[in-house]
Design an enzyme around this catalytic site. Structure first.
Site, PDB file in Angstrom:
ATOM      1  N   ARG A 238       0.858  -1.178   0.000  1.00  0.00           N
ATOM      2  CA  ARG A 238       0.000   0.000   0.000  1.00  0.00           C
ATOM      3  C   ARG A 238       0.893   1.226   0.000  1.00  0.00           C
ATOM      4  O   ARG A 238       1.974   1.223   0.593  1.00  0.00           O
ATOM      5  CB  ARG A 238      -0.924   0.029   1.222  1.00  0.00           C
ATOM      6  N   GLU A 266       1.577  12.061  -7.724  1.00  0.00           N
ATOM      7  CA  GLU A 266       2.029  13.199  -8.534  1.00  0.00           C
ATOM      8  C   GLU A 266       3.483  13.525  -8.257  1.00  0.00           C
ATOM      9  O   GLU A 266       4.243  13.864  -9.168  1.00  0.00           O
ATOM     10  CB  GLU A 266       1.138  14.414  -8.252  1.00  0.00           C
ATOM     11  N   HIS A 279      -1.047   0.204 -10.451  1.00  0.00           N
ATOM     12  CA  HIS A 279      -1.759  -0.718  -9.563  1.00  0.00           C
ATOM     13  C   HIS A 279      -2.079  -2.032 -10.277  1.00  0.00           C
ATOM     14  O   HIS A 279      -3.219  -2.471 -10.362  1.00  0.00           O
ATOM     15  CB  HIS A 279      -3.048  -0.074  -9.028  1.00  0.00           C
TER      16      HIS A 279
END
Length: 396
Positions: A238, A266, A279
């Site tokens: 994560r 970003e 992902h």
């Protein structure tokens, strides 16, 4: 007449998983107003209203950050996930990330693509340009390097074993490793006793832990600094388990060689030493099928039999059905005399207990009981009236 259970499906759930739900028993749809179950992947339930009709939520995936787990637990609604169903897919991506970083493949491919585009404009000699520029992408081989694996669950064990077979020395850290995972772990993987030791001895670090308060910013400036120069951090767990600013500063100083992750941001994604993937951890057809099958089976078993497998907010409770009995499932606070009060209510109703099991997890507990005879609404009301009972239902 057979009881039917309406199931609301959010996101695109693999048809292989949906086929596990008998359409004579389960009504599936995306717009069901009063579902008994919700089957989802990444849909955010935090701001969604939770209907009183809901019995359970099943996520076709491992992480449950998109689900209000504690709130649902307080209402006696188990949340299921699918640990291990996508483990091979993530393992393969981690190994790919290691190779991308060690051999500088990501940036080398970009360089080649740029040369081809320039040649089309200038008519240059591509072969000469390739030979002239390739030295800047010289990398290193994995054998002899040390990989530190934080989290030895289904994914971490597969990664550790695969890395060891590629010739790396592998260190593992997981103070809560299960007996099952310990048996699966290669005996050549050395288990260390602290995160600090693992960082200090590793050239590469890979993370396989959930995002909870204890793991936020697990990879921080001090731990990165303890690594040998030229280290690599791989994050397919994560985003929040890594202090990204600390990683970027270590990349800028040259202390870290690369940061490979599956959670674009970003700030980080534009850094020349960051390899950010969109992902992709579980993005294989096989993993999606496996997760959907596992989630559907767990949801079905709970709704039809009251069994709880792989719940993140309630204990594992599985009991075979006793022929000729009626089953009750009872959620309650984990405090003294709850079992005594429940069995007393059954006795007062004149019901003999055929089978009984109760397990706790933290502050909550779950009871399955098969009784001889028919359960009337009055019994359910008397059980719900017990101080500490959260929810009770007659099953099947």
């Amino acid at each position: 007449m057979t009881q039917t259970y309406p199931i609301q499906t959010l996101n695109a759930i693999s048809p292989v998983g949906l086929q596990r739900l008998d359409r004579d028993v389960f009504d599936l749809g995306t717009d069901i107003a009063e579902p008994r179950g919700i089957l989802l992947r990444s849909a955010d339930l935090h701001s969604a209203p939770i209907p009183d009709s809901l019995y359970a939520v099943a996520r076709a995936g491992a992480g449950t950050n998109n689900i209000p787990v504690d709130d649902l637990g307080a209402r006696g609604i188990p949340v299921f996930n699918t640990p291990g169903a996508n483990a091979n897919a993530v393992k393969e991506l981690v190994i790919a990330g290691m190779l991308l970083a060690a051999r500088n493949l990501y940036h080398a491919a970009d360089y080649t693509r740029g040369l081809v585009a320039d040649q089309a404009l200038s008519g240059g000699d591509l072969d000469k340009q390739v030979e002239a520029g390739k030295k800047q992408f010289a990398g290193y081989e994995l054998p002899g390097k040390t990989l530190g694996v934080i989290g030895l669950g289904a994914i971490g064990v597969l990664v550790a074993n695969a890395a060891q077979s590629l010739g790396l020395k592998v260190l593992g850290y997981d103070p809560a490793i299960t007996v099952e995972r310990a048996w699966q772990l290669s005996p050549n993987v050395e288990q260390v006793t602290s995160v600090e030791e693992l960082f200090a001895r590793s050239n590469m670090i890979t993370l396989h832990v959930p995002l909870i308060e204890a793991t936020k910013g697990l990879v921080d400036a001090d731990r990165i600094a303890s690594m040998a120069p030229g280290g690599v951090v791989l994050n397919f767990a994560r985003g929040g388990v890594v202090d990204e600013q600390a990683v970027i500063e270590a990349l800028d100083s040259g202390h870290l060689h690369a940061y490979v992750n599956d959670f674009p941001s970003e700030a980080g994604s534009v850094h020349p030493k960051v390899i950010a993937l969109p992902h992709l951890g579980a993005s294989t057809g096989e993993a999606e099928d496996n997760c959907a099958v596992m989630a559907a089976d767990q949801l079905s078993d709970y709704l039809l039999n009251g069994n709880i497998r792989n719940s993140v907010n309630f204990p594992e409770v599985v009991m075979a059905r006793t022929p000729g009995t009626t089953r009750l499932g009872i959620f309650n606070e984990n405090k003294p005399n709850m079992i005594g009060q429940i069995t007393a209510a059954l006795a007062e109703a004149g019901l003999n207990v055929a089978e009984f099991t109760n397990k706790s997890k933290g502050e909550v507990a779950y009871t399955l009981v098969d009784v001889e005879g028919e359960v009337q609404d009055e019994l359910k009301d008397s059980i719900l009236a017990i101080d500490g009972v959260i929810r009770a239902r007659k099953i099947g």
